[in-house]
Design an enzyme around this catalytic site. Structure first.
Site, short mmCIF file in Angstrom:
data_model
loop_
_atom_site.label_atom_id
_atom_site.label_comp_id
_atom_site.label_asym_id
_atom_site.label_seq_id
_atom_site.Cartn_x
_atom_site.Cartn_y
_atom_site.Cartn_z
N CYS A 1 30.02 46.62 10.54
CA CYS A 1 29.22 46.27 9.35
C CYS A 1 27.74 46.15 9.76
O CYS A 1 27.40 45.37 10.65
CB CYS A 1 29.71 44.95 8.76
N ASP B 1 1.41 10.25 3.87
CA ASP B 1 2.15 11.10 4.80
C ASP B 1 1.20 12.06 5.53
O ASP B 1 1.01 13.20 5.13
CB ASP B 1 3.22 11.89 4.04
N LYS C 1 2.23 4.55 1.52
CA LYS C 1 2.38 5.06 2.89
C LYS C 1 2.03 6.54 2.86
O LYS C 1 2.82 7.37 2.40
CB LYS C 1 3.81 4.83 3.39
N TYR D 1 -6.58 2.03 6.65
CA TYR D 1 -5.67 0.97 6.20
C TYR D 1 -5.67 -0.30 7.05
O TYR D 1 -4.95 -1.24 6.74
CB TYR D 1 -4.24 1.48 6.03
N GLU E 1 0.84 -1.20 0.00
CA GLU E 1 0.00 0.00 0.00
C GLU E 1 0.87 1.24 0.00
O GLU E 1 2.02 1.19 0.43
CB GLU E 1 -0.80 0.08 1.31
N LYS F 1 11.03 3.22 2.45
CA LYS F 1 11.08 4.69 2.46
C LYS F 1 11.72 5.19 1.17
O LYS F 1 12.76 4.69 0.77
CB LYS F 1 11.92 5.18 3.65
N CYS G 1 32.51 43.56 0.84
CA CYS G 1 31.26 43.23 1.52
C CYS G 1 30.10 43.96 0.82
O CYS G 1 30.15 45.18 0.67
CB CYS G 1 31.33 43.66 2.98
N CYS H 1 33.55 39.34 6.28
CA CYS H 1 33.66 40.77 6.41
C CYS H 1 34.16 40.99 7.84
O CYS H 1 33.52 40.55 8.80
CB CYS H 1 32.29 41.42 6.22
#
Ligand code: IVH
Length: 668
Positions: free
Chosen positions: A427, A117, A115, A222, A113, A310, A404, A422
């Protein structure tokens, strides 16, 4: 109409509408138009309103969602809801088959079947009536979410036979409903759901069933948990039986005679899964004969008669449009791939971190390239490789800048590092990122001060260092975009509350190099006040178990700076706590906790515990929590959907607990 006639009419409409809904939602074969259905429903609801006593409990009007609850009741499962072992490739599927054959002494047939999610739920019916639905929870105890489940149109409120039965299935959100929900959320500026599974779980955990009713959830049944007075010999018969009762099952299941057929079925879905209107994360393979299932039995966590194949993480192709650079709080320049939006594993992806310049070189990325991307661990998008054979010649080389992008000072590559930095401490990008870090959850945890608000505060020059956060005025905040009175008040309360935080949160928030949240805690526990830490020498620091040379050096260098002295004094004056408030670490001798001195790995999804809290509690009891399973691991705590770590722990014969067992031990 007489009362008797009204009853007849209510019964007629209830049965008719339920029949129409069954054809629409379960069989996917509508019998009437939506307009006709809606009209009949309005008629029924009108009669029900005037004659509430005659309303049937399986009335379709029940689906709109009842009154909000103030909590979910706990439900003890009569039969535990277990999880499945995993197989990640063909070889592991063959191993599963081999073990089944050994256990049985013959070759079984298999039922395969999809699976789905979503999230596992169990549904109880008494004499054909839906009486209770619950989540899986820790497998033994779940939560009663009956009123939310009633809003799922494909869950029958009354069965076609008056049986007493418990069935199990997967509630889920179809991809289309998920996309619509997130589009609406985006429009309202609300946080989006990461994937359909989270959206389904989030919807079913709402206390107000009217919310679940709006979410267009669906279900596939199921298995049968338990049933009275019915003889069933195989899993495929069980599915046929539940279908005959009016439940929705998934029609892609297949009865396979051999493991070869199982493998072909599994492989076939690798490509086809993307076309399904719902998400699947694998294939479930079950020994078909119930007698065989009984013979094979269970391990502590999962049946020996089933496994889940899986899928590897989904990879999709898209185009690399651009590479954007961002400056982190430590000045590191991180390139980010800007991609043509594509859907991967349930969400739209348009950005992926490229980590550093070397990675761009290694992969030979050019702007305009076709690239494959996937989500690592199905969460973080990542560029896998470049399809160089698809180049047209119009792709452009990418060159890392020498300056930068925020402050134009020169970027440098420190010795032994792959990152460009940098190094200008003024900054603005670094300061802004430092502020974002300071308010983040593991640091000062100031709710309502996310990246968006910080960026605004910073660009309005209301905040230039962390101390300024504690000087913010109500009037100033009210001037910001999307900040109403209520959010401003909440924000000020959160800022005020953060002053009480224990020292480790402040230490982590300050962003001292190499000092992560764990080291911050160790330092706070050890020195107890920021003043004592400030005085600590390199040698004293290195004496502490988990503090190495590099970190000791970084701490001393940090506190040597006169600006840091000023900042700490200022924070103190503003009322920010600088002492440790947590428990003293328990010394090895007096600690009789199970976890003391053990190396523990947490994996999978926890249902009851928050992973960070679980970690903190284990650590407070003297355990060491690490990220990967090795021969040094003493114990693995496996939540739901645990994957490769669980497998590895099984291989290494490491002790494995589920969440319930952990909770039990923590309570002792
Ligand atoms: S059978 C003993 N069949 O996968 C457990 N589970 O780890 C038997 N799931 O949370 C489960 N689709 O909710 C089974 N067709 C399917 C499934 C399925 C999704 C979920 C299930 C559970 C997890 C199993």
């Amino acid at each position: 109409m007489s009362e008797q006639d009204v009853k007849i009419e209510i019964d007629r409409l209830t049965d008719l509408l339920n029949e129409y809904a069954y054809h629409y939602y379960v069989l996917d074969q509508p019998k009437v138009s939506d307009a006709e259905y809606d009209q009949l429903l309005r008629d029924l609801m009108g009669l029900e309103q005037d004659h509430p006593a005659l309303k049937r409990e399986d009335s379709p009007s029940e689906r709109v969602g009842g009154e909000p609850l103030d909590h979910f009741k706990k439900v003890q499962h009569d039969i535990p809801m277990l999880s499945l072992s995993n197989a990640f490739n063909e070889e592991e599927l063959r191993d599963f088959d081999r073990r089944a054959q050994q256990g049985l002494g013959h070759t079984p047939t298999y039922s395969c079947e999809l699976k789905i999610d979503g999230l596992a739920v169990t549904l109880k019916y008494e004499n054909g009536r839906f009486v209770q639905g619950a989540t899986r929870g820790d497998g033994t105890t779940g939560e009663d979410i009956t009123s939310n489940l009633k809003t799922i149109a494909s869950i029958p409120l009354r069965l076609k036979e008056d049986v007493t039965i418990e069935v199990r299935g997967e509630a889920f959100m179809p991809k289309r409903s998920f996309d619509r929900l997130n589009e609406a959320k985006e429009k309202n500026g609300e946080q989006l759901f990461a994937n359909p599974r989270n959206a389904a779980a989030g919807s079913l955990r709402q206390l107000d069933p009217k919310i679940a009713a709006k979410r267009n959830l669906d279900i596939f049944i199921y298995s049968i948990g338990q049933v009275q007075d019915k003889e069933i010999d195989s899993h495929h018969e069980a599915l046929q039986y539940v279908e005959s009762l009016g439940f929705k099952t998934n029609d892609q299941h297949k009865h396979c005679e051999t493991i070869e057929e199982v493998i072909t079925y599994c492989e076939g879905w690798l490509d086809k899964r993307a076309d399904l209107p719902y998400e699947i994360d694998g294939i479930v393979i079950k020994v078909d004969s119930l007698k065989d299932q009984e013979k094979l039995g269970f391990t502590a966590k999962s049946p020996r008669w089933a496994t889940a194949f899986k899928f590897p993480a989904e990879e999709v192709v898209t185009t690399l449009q651009d590479i954007e650079l961002s400056i982190g709080r430590t000045g590191v320049v991180t390139p980010t791939a800007i991609l043509d939006p594509v859907s991967v594993a349930g969400t739209t992806v348009q950005r992926a971190s490229l980590h550093n310049e070397d990675l761009i070189r290694e992969k030979d990325l050019k702007l305009g390239d076709k690239v494959t991307i996937k989500k690592a661990g199905d969460i973080i998008p990542e560029v896998v490789n470049v399809l160089t054979e698809q180049r047209t010649g119009s792709e452009k080389d990418f060159h890392m800048p020498t300056e930068c992008p925020e402050c134009e000072s020169e970027l440098v590559r420190l010795e032994g590092e792959v990152a460009l930095r940098c190094v200008n401490p003024k900054c603005p990008a670094q300061i802004r990122e430092g502020l974002i870090h300071f308010v983040s959850r593991n640091a000062m945890n100031i709710d309502g001060l996310g990246e968006r608000v910080i960026t605004q505060l910073f660009s309005h020059q209301l905040v230039t260092d962390v101390a300024d956060l504690y000087k913010l005025k109500r009037e100033e905040l009210l001037q910001l975009e999307r900040m109403g009175e209520k959010s401003v008040d909440n924000l000020l309360t959160a800022i005020e509350a953060s002053k009480e935080n224990s020292l480790e949160k402040l230490l982590f928030g300050l962003g001292i190099r190499f000092v992560g949240s764990k080291a911050a805690k160790t330092l706070a526990q050890h020195f107890e006040t920021v003043d004592k830490l400030k005085e600590a020498t390199r040698a004293q620091l290195e004496d502490i178990d988990e503090i190495g040379e590099k970190m000791a050096d970084a701490v001393v260098t940090y506190f040597e700076k006169p600006q840091v002295d000023e900042l700490i004094d200022e924070l103190k004056e503003l009322g920010v706590n600088t002492t440790y408030k947590g428990p003293k670490p328990i010394s090895q001798e007096e600690n009789d906790s199970y976890f003391s001195g053990k190396t523990i790995v947490l994996t999978g999804t926890m249902e009851e515990l928050n992973r960070n809290d679980a970690k903190a509690e284990i650590e407070a009891l003297g355990g060491k929590v690490t990220g990967s399973v090795s021969a040094k691991t003493d114990l693995l705590i496996a939540g739901e959907k645990a994957g490769s770590k669980l497998k590895k722990a099984e291989e290494l014969q490491i002790e494995i607990w589920d969440e319930a067992r952990l909770i039990e031990e923590l309570k002792r």
